[in-house]
Write a protein that holds these residues in place. Sequence first.
Motif, mmCIF file in Angstrom:
data_model
loop_
_atom_site.group_PDB
_atom_site.id
_atom_site.type_symbol
_atom_site.label_atom_id
_atom_site.label_comp_id
_atom_site.label_asym_id
_atom_site.label_seq_id
_atom_site.Cartn_x
_atom_site.Cartn_y
_atom_site.Cartn_z
ATOM 1 N N VAL A 135 2.843 1.534 -6.920
ATOM 2 C CA VAL A 135 3.699 1.816 -5.770
ATOM 3 C C VAL A 135 5.162 1.847 -6.194
ATOM 4 O O VAL A 135 5.911 2.762 -5.841
ATOM 5 N N PHE A 136 5.589 0.857 -6.975
ATOM 6 C CA PHE A 136 6.977 0.817 -7.427
ATOM 7 C C PHE A 136 7.308 2.045 -8.268
ATOM 8 O O PHE A 136 8.395 2.642 -8.133
ATOM 9 N N GLN A 137 6.393 2.454 -9.142
ATOM 10 C CA GLN A 137 6.658 3.623 -9.990
ATOM 11 C C GLN A 137 6.849 4.882 -9.150
ATOM 12 O O GLN A 137 7.752 5.689 -9.424
ATOM 13 N N TRP A 138 6.001 5.055 -8.116
ATOM 14 C CA TRP A 138 6.154 6.241 -7.279
ATOM 15 C C TRP A 138 7.447 6.176 -6.469
ATOM 16 O O TRP A 138 8.137 7.188 -6.305
ATOM 17 N N LEU A 139 7.781 4.996 -5.952
ATOM 18 C CA LEU A 139 9.037 4.875 -5.205
ATOM 19 C C LEU A 139 10.228 5.170 -6.104
ATOM 20 O O LEU A 139 11.206 5.806 -5.680
ATOM 21 N N GLU A 140 10.152 4.741 -7.352
ATOM 22 C CA GLU A 140 11.228 5.026 -8.301
ATOM 23 C C GLU A 140 11.308 6.517 -8.594
ATOM 24 O O GLU A 140 12.398 7.095 -8.677
#
Length: 509
Positions: A135-140
């Motif tokens: 999730v964090f990677q996609w938000l980034e």
Amino acid sequence: MEPGQGIPIRNIAMEAYCSIILKNVTVQQAGKLLLNRISFTLKADEHLAVFGASGSGKSLLAGVLKGILSYTGSVEFKKGTQSVQPVVAYVPAMYPLRNQIHNTGRYYQQRFASSANETATVSETLLKKGDAVTVFQWLETFRLTHRSHTPLARLSGGELKKVQLVGHLLTHPDVLILDRVFTGLDAGSRKILHAVLNQLASSGTRIILITDSHELPVCITHFAELSEGALVNYAPVEQLGFMQSIPARREAPLPELKKAYHIGPLISMKQVSIRHGNTTILNNINWQVNNGECWLIKGCNGAGKSALLSLINGDHPQAYAQQIHLFGKRRGSGESIWDIKRRIGFVAPDLQHFFDPGITPAQVVGSGFFDAFGLCRKLDEAQARKVTAWLRFFSLQDKAQLPFRSLSDGEQRLVLMARALIKDPLMLALDEPCQGLDDSQSRMVIRLLERIHSETGMTLLFISHYEDEIPACVRHVIELEQGIPTLYKKTMPSTIAKSKNQPLTLGLS
């Protein structure tokens, strides 16, 4: 991060792709033929773009491929000669925020009036579908990390679109169907999405894109063109240049509109700021709009464009504590929200989701006389004639009594445009009015706005992320960056005079 770098995707060999084979796919509803014997084969190494006019059947085809729509004929997914059942993700054109609000009393203004606990946050929503690292990677990737703890109701339309997309990408689909996914995204976000789709395509995900021909990632190899539910063209994308151009729509006479005239400024804002908790949405806005001016409200996703319109249209509760004068009256000095709305014709991307399911297009247009989301009183004869005239202008007279939601997204948008114009407003406040329209409809709406301004002097506030959607009558720009305004006059496309965060008073163009 450069677009396309650090994307959390699978690495799958090319042979993991499956072929998609459609044979005589037909969809009928209420005795009406909506898709007519669609047949084509998308081979294992091919990716598809689907074109067509509004109402041609593009979204219906997506529903068939996703398996959420009844049809006759056959749809097969095959690896070699073996049938498979891939994970198919379908990202529809709209992300109805109305469905995400916990409170059962749903209304359009709730987007601006909702408390922080009425909708889940971005991270709460996405962590239901994927692990924290991914999730964090996609938000980034989509530059949304600063929004991870923001309630969905506080996001812009473009930010909601990116959250919607990430939610589907977390399912690791084998086939990714995207319905007008670029709509509502700013230029930087569209560039990132192009890179994401190209890398997904090279790593094993089949891409099927419903879009316009001017927004094609390089991974797309083929296109299908639909017209009135039939497949009229299927070819390699290199043959796009040989497609016939869309004929220009014959200009119909405008329904009768009154001259739009007001003495004094229509809008005056002094040191206007909007905050939610510790987040500043608009920061020290000093802005004046005079009668007959046409303004572009410009900025990246989340810059505060829709929030600015909400102050003008009477939808944002914080307007009452600000130095805002509308049509010569201080906001909060005793006027009702209906006094404000009766002078403004308004269109927004998600407005159609707040009408009751059983309402007809004629009733939606008629509701514009009363600024309501339903028609609670009978129209008089003159009002009824005006509704008919506007539906005829948009070539929707034959659909006047159908369920509003049975119309395509583009047709619904035209109905909302007629609703905005039906009451002869002094000002049009249009938040991405071409969203959902096909190329021909977009040109028609842009030309309509130019004609209305020329013939009536109506003031225009216009939001768009595409330069070619901006009417020629627009000469003034307020550009927002993290809520901070820059005002300038557009004399020529290459010649602008900017004034950082200063009041700008300009005469009629």
